[in-house]
Design an enzyme around this catalytic site. Structure first.
Site, PDB file in Angstrom:
ATOM      1  N   CYS A  74      49.406  25.664  35.132  1.00 20.67           N
ATOM      2  CA  CYS A  74      50.050  24.470  34.401  1.00 20.67           C
ATOM      3  C   CYS A  74      49.098  22.930  33.861  1.00 20.67           C
ATOM      4  O   CYS A  74      49.240  22.696  32.841  1.00 20.67           O
ATOM      5  CB  CYS A  74      51.375  24.695  34.755  1.00 20.67           C
ATOM      6  SG  CYS A  74      52.175  25.768  34.497  1.00 20.67           S
TER       7      CYS A  74
ATOM      8  N   GLU B 194      56.504  25.201  33.134  1.00 20.85           N
ATOM      9  CA  GLU B 194      55.599  24.451  32.305  1.00 20.85           C
ATOM     10  C   GLU B 194      55.032  24.577  30.848  1.00 20.85           C
ATOM     11  O   GLU B 194      55.955  23.576  30.219  1.00 20.85           O
ATOM     12  CB  GLU B 194      54.791  23.412  33.427  1.00 20.85           C
ATOM     13  CG  GLU B 194      54.864  23.002  34.411  1.00 20.85           C
ATOM     14  CD  GLU B 194      55.028  24.335  35.679  1.00 20.85           C
ATOM     15  OE1 GLU B 194      55.849  25.507  35.624  1.00 20.85           O
ATOM     16  OE2 GLU B 194      54.458  23.510  36.582  1.00 20.85           O
TER      17      GLU B 194
ATOM     18  N   HIS C 134      55.521  29.922  33.382  1.00 18.43           N
ATOM     19  CA  HIS C 134      56.126  29.315  34.057  1.00 18.43           C
ATOM     20  C   HIS C 134      56.933  28.473  33.542  1.00 18.43           C
ATOM     21  O   HIS C 134      56.834  27.355  32.503  1.00 18.43           O
ATOM     22  CB  HIS C 134      55.022  28.497  34.452  1.00 18.43           C
ATOM     23  CG  HIS C 134      53.810  29.202  35.357  1.00 18.43           C
ATOM     24  ND1 HIS C 134      53.156  29.019  36.577  1.00 18.43           N
ATOM     25  CD2 HIS C 134      54.521  30.132  36.038  1.00 18.43           C
ATOM     26  CE1 HIS C 134      52.794  29.910  37.004  1.00 18.43           C
ATOM     27  NE2 HIS C 134      53.499  30.673  36.507  1.00 18.43           N
TER      28      HIS C 134
END
Length: 192
Positions: free
Chosen positions: A118, A87, A85
């Site tokens: 996350c 992040e 992801h």
């Protein structure tokens, strides 16, 4: 402290409150001003991710001085890695740039409310402030779902500001999913 701007229908959040530096009195925060330039970078990362066929989410990590330490867009498809992801990639790159496992006094700006994975990483990296764009009622882990920062097992809870450039972030997601789901109304952010 978690802030919920709860904008009126069709209105963008403005005038949210956070605590002043002395942590005793509320100080007004204009969410658009707080994350304008960094959110523009995150939105650019999200758009680039979408152009590559990734879910359009982008993230930027700011150092204590406000300088950009790292920026990334989703790469789950390209890396064949469900944890890639935006992040996670930006946090890892920022930590590597600073040479340590934690990012105290750093801020994370992301276009979509972080998922539970996350959100937990944000806590573990000891991010000072999380600024995000679109809320994610289905897959979010901050204001929705697991609400990671509210859990007793959470060791660090950053300041949270949501709804910054919310419309722009939502629009990227809606266009992306509408193009992939003809005939379906893409009205909500979706899992990455």
């Amino acid at each position: 402290m978690v802030l919920d701007p709860a904008p009126a229908s069709g209105q963008e959040a403005v005038g949210m409150k956070t605590l002043s530096p002395d942590l005793t009195t509320p100080a007004p925060v204009a969410p658009r001003a707080m994350g304008d330039e960094p959110m523009a970078l995150a939105l650019a990362e999200a758009a680039a991710a979408g152009a590559r066929g990734e879910v359009p989410v982008g993230a930027v990590v700011l150092g204590p001085d406000g300088a950009v330490l790292a920026r990334a867009g989703n790469e789950t498809e390209a890396r064949a890695d469900a944890s890639a992801h935006a992040e996670m990639l930006a946090l890892r790159a920022a930590a590597a740039a600073l040479g340590g496992p934690r990012l105290p006094e750093c801020d994370l700006v992301v276009t979509l409310e972080p998922c539970p994975m996350c959100a937990q990483a944000i806590s573990l990296f000891r991010i000072r402030r999380l600024i995000f764009g679109a809320y994610d009622p289905k897959g979010g882990g901050v204001e929705h779902g697991a609400r990671v920062f509210d859990a007793a097992s959470c060791h660090h809870r950053p300041e949270v500001v949501g709804g910054v450039h919310e419309r722009e972030a939502q629009a990227l997601l809606r266009r992306f999913f509408a193009a992939r789901r003809p005939g379906a109304a893409a009205t909500k952010p979706d899992a990455r």
